[in-house]
Scaffold this active site. Structure first.
Site, PDB file in Angstrom:
ATOM      1  N   LYS A  11      -1.933  36.559 -10.964  1.00  0.00           N
ATOM      2  CA  LYS A  11      -1.034  36.475  -9.816  1.00  0.00           C
ATOM      3  C   LYS A  11      -1.647  37.127  -8.564  1.00  0.00           C
ATOM      4  O   LYS A  11      -2.646  37.858  -8.670  1.00  0.00           O
ATOM      5  CB  LYS A  11       0.300  37.127 -10.183  1.00  0.00           C
ATOM      6  CG  LYS A  11       1.071  36.341 -11.271  1.00  0.00           C
ATOM      7  CD  LYS A  11       2.383  37.025 -11.638  1.00  0.00           C
ATOM      8  CE  LYS A  11       3.205  36.193 -12.617  1.00  0.00           C
ATOM      9  NZ  LYS A  11       4.472  36.867 -12.993  1.00  0.00           N
ATOM     10  N   TYR A  51       8.162  27.398 -11.620  1.00  0.00           N
ATOM     11  CA  TYR A  51       9.243  28.337 -11.947  1.00  0.00           C
ATOM     12  C   TYR A  51      10.627  27.683 -11.909  1.00  0.00           C
ATOM     13  O   TYR A  51      11.638  28.372 -11.759  1.00  0.00           O
ATOM     14  CB  TYR A  51       9.188  29.550 -11.019  1.00  0.00           C
ATOM     15  CG  TYR A  51       8.131  30.562 -11.419  1.00  0.00           C
ATOM     16  CD1 TYR A  51       8.115  31.122 -12.702  1.00  0.00           C
ATOM     17  CD2 TYR A  51       7.151  30.977 -10.523  1.00  0.00           C
ATOM     18  CE1 TYR A  51       7.153  32.054 -13.070  1.00  0.00           C
ATOM     19  CE2 TYR A  51       6.183  31.912 -10.887  1.00  0.00           C
ATOM     20  CZ  TYR A  51       6.199  32.448 -12.163  1.00  0.00           C
ATOM     21  OH  TYR A  51       5.252  33.370 -12.542  1.00  0.00           O
ATOM     22  N   PHE A  59      16.217  36.673  -8.810  1.00  0.00           N
ATOM     23  CA  PHE A  59      14.813  36.990  -8.508  1.00  0.00           C
ATOM     24  C   PHE A  59      13.992  35.754  -8.138  1.00  0.00           C
ATOM     25  O   PHE A  59      12.801  35.878  -7.841  1.00  0.00           O
ATOM     26  CB  PHE A  59      14.154  37.749  -9.676  1.00  0.00           C
ATOM     27  CG  PHE A  59      14.067  36.978 -10.977  1.00  0.00           C
ATOM     28  CD1 PHE A  59      13.035  36.065 -11.205  1.00  0.00           C
ATOM     29  CD2 PHE A  59      14.997  37.186 -11.982  1.00  0.00           C
ATOM     30  CE1 PHE A  59      12.938  35.365 -12.399  1.00  0.00           C
ATOM     31  CE2 PHE A  59      14.903  36.487 -13.194  1.00  0.00           C
ATOM     32  CZ  PHE A  59      13.879  35.578 -13.401  1.00  0.00           C
ATOM     33  N   ARG A 104      -0.080  44.105 -18.369  1.00  0.00           N
ATOM     34  CA  ARG A 104       0.964  44.417 -17.392  1.00  0.00           C
ATOM     35  C   ARG A 104       1.258  45.909 -17.368  1.00  0.00           C
ATOM     36  O   ARG A 104       1.522  46.483 -16.305  1.00  0.00           O
ATOM     37  CB  ARG A 104       2.229  43.608 -17.683  1.00  0.00           C
ATOM     38  CG  ARG A 104       2.085  42.141 -17.285  1.00  0.00           C
ATOM     39  CD  ARG A 104       3.144  41.300 -17.946  1.00  0.00           C
ATOM     40  NE  ARG A 104       3.283  39.978 -17.332  1.00  0.00           N
ATOM     41  CZ  ARG A 104       4.112  39.041 -17.786  1.00  0.00           C
ATOM     42  NH1 ARG A 104       4.847  39.289 -18.869  1.00  0.00           N
ATOM     43  NH2 ARG A 104       4.203  37.888 -17.183  1.00  0.00           N
ATOM     44  N   ASN A 114       3.857  41.838 -11.528  1.00  0.00           N
ATOM     45  CA  ASN A 114       3.414  42.064 -12.908  1.00  0.00           C
ATOM     46  C   ASN A 114       2.126  41.332 -13.298  1.00  0.00           C
ATOM     47  O   ASN A 114       1.927  40.956 -14.454  1.00  0.00           O
ATOM     48  CB  ASN A 114       4.551  41.811 -13.895  1.00  0.00           C
ATOM     49  CG  ASN A 114       4.973  40.361 -13.921  1.00  0.00           C
ATOM     50  OD1 ASN A 114       4.529  39.563 -13.095  1.00  0.00           O
ATOM     51  ND2 ASN A 114       5.819  40.003 -14.873  1.00  0.00           N
ATOM     52  N   HIS A 117       0.660  35.648 -15.432  1.00  0.00           N
ATOM     53  CA  HIS A 117       1.615  34.748 -16.084  1.00  0.00           C
ATOM     54  C   HIS A 117       0.981  34.132 -17.323  1.00  0.00           C
ATOM     55  O   HIS A 117      -0.219  33.861 -17.328  1.00  0.00           O
ATOM     56  CB  HIS A 117       2.023  33.624 -15.129  1.00  0.00           C
ATOM     57  CG  HIS A 117       2.686  32.476 -15.830  1.00  0.00           C
ATOM     58  ND1 HIS A 117       4.040  32.447 -16.079  1.00  0.00           N
ATOM     59  CD2 HIS A 117       2.172  31.337 -16.378  1.00  0.00           C
ATOM     60  CE1 HIS A 117       4.331  31.327 -16.740  1.00  0.00           C
ATOM     61  NE2 HIS A 117       3.215  30.643 -16.928  1.00  0.00           N
ATOM     62  N   GLU A 128       2.657  23.235 -18.299  1.00  0.00           N
ATOM     63  CA  GLU A 128       1.971  24.016 -17.262  1.00  0.00           C
ATOM     64  C   GLU A 128       0.498  23.620 -17.106  1.00  0.00           C
ATOM     65  O   GLU A 128      -0.021  23.576 -15.985  1.00  0.00           O
ATOM     66  CB  GLU A 128       2.128  25.511 -17.561  1.00  0.00           C
ATOM     67  CG  GLU A 128       3.589  25.957 -17.407  1.00  0.00           C
ATOM     68  CD  GLU A 128       3.863  27.411 -17.746  1.00  0.00           C
ATOM     69  OE1 GLU A 128       4.979  27.885 -17.463  1.00  0.00           O
ATOM     70  OE2 GLU A 128       2.968  28.097 -18.308  1.00  0.00           O
TER      71      GLU A 128
HETATM   72  P1  IDP Z   1       7.507  36.155 -18.152  1.00  0.00           P
HETATM   73  O1  IDP Z   1       6.570  36.053 -16.959  1.00  0.00           O
HETATM   74  O2  IDP Z   1       7.200  37.367 -18.983  1.00  0.00           O
HETATM   75  O3  IDP Z   1       7.564  34.889 -18.952  1.00  0.00           O
HETATM   76  P2  IDP Z   1      10.105  35.415 -17.061  1.00  0.00           P
HETATM   77  O4  IDP Z   1      11.410  35.927 -17.537  1.00  0.00           O
HETATM   78  O5  IDP Z   1       9.741  33.999 -17.392  1.00  0.00           O
HETATM   79  O6  IDP Z   1       8.961  36.439 -17.569  1.00  0.00           O
HETATM   80  O7  IDP Z   1      10.060  35.604 -15.478  1.00  0.00           O
HETATM   81  C1  IDP Z   1       9.079  34.998 -14.694  1.00  0.00           C
HETATM   82  C2  IDP Z   1       8.561  35.973 -13.677  1.00  0.00           C
HETATM   83  O8  IDP Z   1       9.619  36.274 -12.762  1.00  0.00           O
HETATM   84  C3  IDP Z   1       8.144  37.346 -14.227  1.00  0.00           C
HETATM   85  O9  IDP Z   1       6.834  37.372 -14.718  1.00  0.00           O
HETATM   86  C4  IDP Z   1       8.304  38.215 -13.005  1.00  0.00           C
HETATM   87  O10 IDP Z   1       7.192  38.043 -12.113  1.00  0.00           O
HETATM   88  C5  IDP Z   1       9.535  37.623 -12.350  1.00  0.00           C
HETATM   89  N1  IDP Z   1      10.765  38.306 -12.761  1.00  0.00           N
HETATM   90  C6  IDP Z   1      11.453  38.142 -13.904  1.00  0.00           C
HETATM   91  N2  IDP Z   1      12.555  38.907 -13.950  1.00  0.00           N
HETATM   92  C7  IDP Z   1      12.545  39.594 -12.793  1.00  0.00           C
HETATM   93  C8  IDP Z   1      13.425  40.578 -12.235  1.00  0.00           C
HETATM   94  O11 IDP Z   1      14.432  40.969 -12.828  1.00  0.00           O
HETATM   95  N3  IDP Z   1      13.081  41.053 -10.993  1.00  0.00           N
HETATM   96  C9  IDP Z   1      11.973  40.645 -10.312  1.00  0.00           C
HETATM   97  N4  IDP Z   1      11.135  39.727 -10.812  1.00  0.00           N
HETATM   98  C10 IDP Z   1      11.405  39.205 -12.025  1.00  0.00           C
HETATM   99 MG    MG Z   2       8.311  33.006 -18.524  1.00  0.00          MG
END
Ligand code: IDP
Ligand code: MG
Length: 150
Positions: A11, A51, A59, A104, A114, A117, A128
């Site tokens: 990212k 996304y 978010f 992470r 974080n 991805h 993807e």
């Molecule tokens: P993942 O990346 O571990 O699969 P997902 O739930 O699919 O997690 O969320 C996608 C991305 O959205 C996360 O990697 C993070 O960058 C962002 N994200 C998820 N939940 C939050 C949140 O509560 N606050 C801010 N960003 C979030």
């Molecule tokens: Mg995800």
């Protein structure tokens, strides 16, 4: 043994912080094969498709801003059970959770920054990889295969 492919993306925060080599190095040292990789600015439309599943969540707007805020490094990885393994190497979505050794946790501090991805299932990986690299992605033989797989 289940050799499979997954999609991963370094990212914008990790690119800006000079972590590309470190992250790619972790995959290489694990023996995971890089099948495709590039550095690119993400068009808004692509970020929104990627996304799509999170559309409507609080978010989502900041997430689209984040992912389009600077260049990213998308890649396709190949290895034994790599969809699960790569996700474990990346770690918990929130860097505050998870454990040392996870990318992470090791490189990030906040859920909204974080680092990386990774696809979360075979269906997501197929979608993807197609979205970022197109359907047909040629493979190649790498010399370490005989030393990785029995
Ligand atoms: P993942 O990346 O571990 O699969 P997902 O739930 O699919 O997690 O969320 C996608 C991305 O959205 C996360 O990697 C993070 O960058 C962002 N994200 C998820 N939940 C939050 C949140 O509560 N606050 C801010 N960003 C979030
Ligand atoms: Mg995800």
């Amino acid at each position: 043994m289940a050799i499979e492919r997954t999609f991963a993306m370094i990212k914008p925060d990790a690119v800006q912080r000079g972590l590309v080599g470190e992250i790619v190095g972790r995959f290489e040292k694990k023996g995971i094969k890089i099948v495709a990789m590039k550095l690119m600015q993400v068009p808004r439309e692509l970020a929104e498709k990627h996304y799509e599943i999170h559309k409507g969540k609080p978010f989502y707007p900041p997430l689209i801003e984040y992912i389009t805020s600077g260049p990213v490094v998308p890649m396709v990885l190949e290895g034994d059970d790599v969809i699960t393994v790569a996700r474990r190497m990346m770690g918990a979505t929130n860097p505050k959770q998870g454990a040392p050794g996870e990318m992470r946790f090791d490189f990030g501090q906040q859920i909204g920054r974080n680092i990386i991805h990774g696809s979360d299932s075979p269906e997501t990986a197929k979608f993807e990889i197609g979205l970022w690299f197109g359907e047909e992605l040629a493979g190649y033989t790498k010399i370490d295969a005989a030393w990785l797989y029995e």
